[in-house]
Design an enzyme around this catalytic site. Sequence first.
Site, PDB file in Angstrom:
ATOM      1  CG  LEU A  51      -1.734  -1.384   1.392  1.00 27.54           C
ATOM      2  CD1 LEU A  51      -2.516  -0.822   2.836  1.00 27.54           C
ATOM      3  CD2 LEU A  51      -2.557  -1.765   0.227  1.00 27.54           C
ATOM      4  CE1 TYR A 100      -0.225   8.183  -7.094  1.00 25.47           C
ATOM      5  CE2 TYR A 100      -2.439   8.310  -8.169  1.00 25.47           C
ATOM      6  CZ  TYR A 100      -1.312   7.706  -7.140  1.00 25.47           C
ATOM      7  OH  TYR A 100      -2.059   7.148  -6.411  1.00 25.47           O
ATOM      8  CE  LYS A 104      -0.436   3.693  -6.955  1.00 27.03           C
ATOM      9  NZ  LYS A 104       0.098   3.325  -5.778  1.00 27.03           N
ATOM     10  CG  ASN A 129     -10.492  10.401  -6.348  1.00 22.10           C
ATOM     11  OD1 ASN A 129      -9.756  11.034  -6.295  1.00 22.10           O
ATOM     12  ND2 ASN A 129     -11.334  10.605  -7.274  1.00 22.10           N
ATOM     13  CG  HIS A 276     -41.587  19.465  37.902  1.00 17.68           C
ATOM     14  ND1 HIS A 276     -40.434  19.256  38.092  1.00 17.68           N
ATOM     15  CD2 HIS A 276     -41.731  20.474  37.386  1.00 17.68           C
ATOM     16  CE1 HIS A 276     -39.640  20.064  37.498  1.00 17.68           C
ATOM     17  NE2 HIS A 276     -40.667  21.009  37.128  1.00 17.68           N
ATOM     18  N   PRO A 277     -43.886  15.511  39.482  1.00 17.20           N
ATOM     19  CG  PRO A 277     -42.878  14.549  41.337  1.00 17.20           C
ATOM     20  CD  PRO A 277     -42.817  15.908  40.262  1.00 17.20           C
ATOM     21  N   GLY A 278     -47.275  14.823  39.217  1.00 16.60           N
ATOM     22  CA  GLY A 278     -48.513  15.345  39.320  1.00 16.60           C
ATOM     23  C   GLY A 278     -48.849  16.272  38.147  1.00 16.60           C
TER      24      GLY A 278
END
Length: 366
Positions: A51, A100, A104, A129, A276-278
């Site tokens: 690689l 390039y 290769k 890519n 909240h409660p209630g």
Amino acid sequence: MRVLVTGAEGFLGKNLITRLDEIGIEHVAYGRRSGIDLRGAVAGVDMVFHLAGINRPRDPSEFAGNPHLTAQLCDALESTGVRPPVVYSSSTQANLANAYGASKLAAEEELRGFAARTGAPVCLYRLPNVFGKWSRPNYNSAVATFCHNIARGLPIQINDPSARVTLVYVDDVVESFIDLTRRAHAGVREFSVSPTYQVTVGELAEKIRALHDSRDTHVVENVGSGLLRALNATYLSFLPTDQFSYSLQAHTDPRGRFVEMMRTRDAGQFSFLTAHPGITRGSHYHHTKTERFLVVKGKARFRFRQLWTDARYELTTTADEPRVVETIPGWTHDITNVGDDEMIVMLWASENFDRLRPDTVAQKVF
């Protein structure tokens, strides 16, 4: 199995070595800082992933390093007498007339000659890519550069927004490589990776900007599959650590809090509420919108009434026994905290809230 990875410190190398570690394949990492020579590196290996490569040198003459290193690898293999399959990460630019691509192609020819002389198998990948985590901006791909810059509020340069690019995700490349470790090999063969993605440079930049902007809009793109899935993971991998989190607006009143976490393009939105409660919340109905509630803390009583038949229904759920409760179009509904502590409820709505068309009509249940 024992494999050699050249370019172990590079983008592809890091991703491959991480995967090899996960599945328990022993590896030799060869790179600029590995401190071993090639002859020692190839000894006793069952496969070579070549690689290493020069992508963006300051001087184009440095591209000669691609076939040169490949020739050195072939010489090392020949001198030690080992004939493992060699997997080479070439480029689709090998078909193009640039420095390039020529380097290769020359590296490919070195490997073909090695295969002809020794009978060693060679697997050639002409990759487009490649993008993904651990790629380098201004080096590996435009995706890396765009992600890096957009994440930091820096400008990006686009010369031709209509230019088309072909992309492949690094995880897909690595899985294709891993698949080769499970096969027998002979001769020289060319391999490809799928899926690939075709997109214009302008579209690519727009998609990455949308991922960036989602923290402000709260609209999450469709990141569950395909190109956007891979782009999202790549973009997030470029975030600085001080951007790993972000704040949300909390709507607070005497009943408790309501916080919207995110919206989707076509699958509704996610929120949570406290009470909240209630305290009773809701007391409204919808024509089309539906919701799903999950109590994650406390105890909740849900009540429903059908608008025209006056049919009634209620149920109680707790965080100890997770249960999803759905609201039904045409039924007014509410939710009451019937516990002794704060109640926290996760909420999914089937559509994003629209102030102009809220589809939420106030009406008491009982």
